[in-house]
Design an enzyme around this catalytic site. Structure first.
Site, PDB file in Angstrom:
ATOM      1  N   GLU A   1      13.439 -27.333 -20.724  1.00  0.00           N
ATOM      2  CA  GLU A   1      12.981 -26.222 -19.893  1.00  0.00           C
ATOM      3  C   GLU A   1      13.009 -24.934 -20.706  1.00  0.00           C
ATOM      4  O   GLU A   1      12.151 -24.067 -20.557  1.00  0.00           O
ATOM      5  CB  GLU A   1      13.857 -26.082 -18.649  1.00  0.00           C
ATOM      6  CG  GLU A   1      13.384 -25.028 -17.667  1.00  0.00           C
ATOM      7  CD  GLU A   1      14.076 -25.125 -16.324  1.00  0.00           C
ATOM      8  OE1 GLU A   1      14.482 -24.077 -15.807  1.00  0.00           O
ATOM      9  OE2 GLU A   1      14.210 -26.245 -15.793  1.00  0.00           O
TER      10      GLU A   1
ATOM     11  N   ARG B   1       8.129 -25.854 -12.509  1.00  0.00           N
ATOM     12  CA  ARG B   1       8.349 -25.097 -13.743  1.00  0.00           C
ATOM     13  C   ARG B   1       7.090 -25.039 -14.605  1.00  0.00           C
ATOM     14  O   ARG B   1       7.147 -25.115 -15.834  1.00  0.00           O
ATOM     15  CB  ARG B   1       9.521 -25.685 -14.535  1.00  0.00           C
ATOM     16  CG  ARG B   1      10.818 -25.756 -13.738  1.00  0.00           C
ATOM     17  CD  ARG B   1      11.335 -24.374 -13.350  1.00  0.00           C
ATOM     18  NE  ARG B   1      12.526 -24.507 -12.532  1.00  0.00           N
ATOM     19  CZ  ARG B   1      12.541 -24.499 -11.194  1.00  0.00           C
ATOM     20  NH1 ARG B   1      11.401 -24.337 -10.519  1.00  0.00           N
ATOM     21  NH2 ARG B   1      13.670 -24.609 -10.525  1.00  0.00           N
TER      22      ARG B   1
ATOM     23  N   SER C   1      19.127 -22.856 -17.706  1.00  0.00           N
ATOM     24  CA  SER C   1      19.023 -24.316 -17.656  1.00  0.00           C
ATOM     25  C   SER C   1      18.241 -24.832 -18.861  1.00  0.00           C
ATOM     26  O   SER C   1      17.126 -24.394 -19.130  1.00  0.00           O
ATOM     27  CB  SER C   1      18.319 -24.752 -16.370  1.00  0.00           C
ATOM     28  OG  SER C   1      19.098 -24.409 -15.243  1.00  0.00           O
TER      29      SER C   1
END
Length: 306
Positions: free
Chosen positions: A292, A173, A222
């Site tokens: 995130e 990520r 998420s």
């Protein structure tokens, strides 16, 4: 109200809006306004803006706003939103040349129509390709790092560079893209396969996502990264946070790594709820969850910081 006549860059062809509401554009449906919102007509128009804007002007790039909390005080400077002029998808052999504004699911479907496998995972990721490249988006066993060949990126001074996969420094990520740069195009690699088989896999991913995630709610994807060796949702569940609420902000009961706006939540409610979840997980497991979802912009007056 801001006077559009005093904007410090002239000759732009795209749409320029002062005091532009951003909440309706965000998946959470919350957030304050942008001082300025610029939707460039095309890459040339965006280049003019980046070259001529004052160095002191903050610039924020927003895509589909699927993984972002825009704070209640809004965003200073100019928000750039890429739209139709950056949404083209072209098949070249076994590659797809994709504009940054193209939606991930649309790219997956174009790849399927061209008989190219390897991009099905994009059907399970809300958002657009520009954001996917910036955060190395991934799901269902793959990520952008596995399929990207190169990305065209405009630097903050308008200089265009083509960066290879290795130059982007992908990690979980994460990419090494400068925060004030703009992804405008990317080349994604596929592998020839049977069209019906690819479409079946895409259908399976969509069905799985529908069954396990609150996709029809006001959410942002998420919330926290999965720590090494752990699933964020399980840590949150074990800490007793499933269904936890602050005002109209709630931890989803369907998938507790998702936050929901039940209707009247503020950005502050959502961010406070997320930080509360982090505190409870840390106290229960000793593991520090990392956001995130991006939280951007100004806090409202009087809002406490964590």
């Amino acid at each position: 109200m801001t006077d559009v006549s005093v904007f410090p860059v002239s000759g732009l062809r795209g749409r320029l809006t002062p005091n532009a509401p951003l909440g309706p554009r965000a998946w959470f449906r919350v957030g304050g306004p942008a001082d300025w919102l610029f939707i460039p007509e095309d890459q040339e128009d965006l280049t003019v803006f980046l070259k001529e804007k004052p160095a002191s002007m903050p610039v924020t790039v927003l895509g589909a706003c699927s993984n972002v909390i825009i704070r209640d005080g809004g965003i200073a400077g100019t928000v750039i939103r890429l739209a139709r002029g950056f949404a083209d998808i072209e098949v070249q052999g076994t590659s797809l040349i994709v504009g940054a504004a193209a939606l991930d699911v649309t790219v997956a479907e174009h790849a399927a129509a061209a008989g190219l496998t390897g991009l099905e995972f994009l059907a399970g990721i809300p958002g657009s390709i520009g954001g996917a490249v910036r955060m190395n988006a991934g799901a269902y066993g793959s990520d952008i790092d596995a399929v990207l060949e190169w990305a065209d990126v405009l630097a903050c001074n308008g200089e265009l560079r083509r960066l290879s996969r290795s130059e982007l420094g992908f990690a979980y990520r994460h990419s090494d893209l400068p925060p004030d740069s703009v992804v405008v195009r990317a080349s994604l690699r596929g592998v020839a396969d049977d069209v019906s088989s690819i479409r079946d896999r895409i259908s399976g991913i969509k069905a799985s996502r529908e069954a396990s995630q609150p996709v029809r709610a006001r959410t942002g994807g998420s919330t926290f990264r999965n720590p090494d060796g752990h699933k964020a949702w399980k840590l949150i569940d074990d800490a007793g946070c499933r269904g936890l609420r602050i005002g109209d902000a709630q931890v989803s009961e369907k998938h507790c790594n998702f936050l929901l706006n039940l209707g009247q939540a503020s950005s502050a409610d959502l961010e406070t709820l997320g930080d509360t979840v982090r505190d409870k997980v840390l106290a229960q497991s000793g593991i520090d969850l990392h956001w995130e979802i991006k939280r951007i912009g100004r806090r409202s007056e009087g809002e406490k910081t964590s």
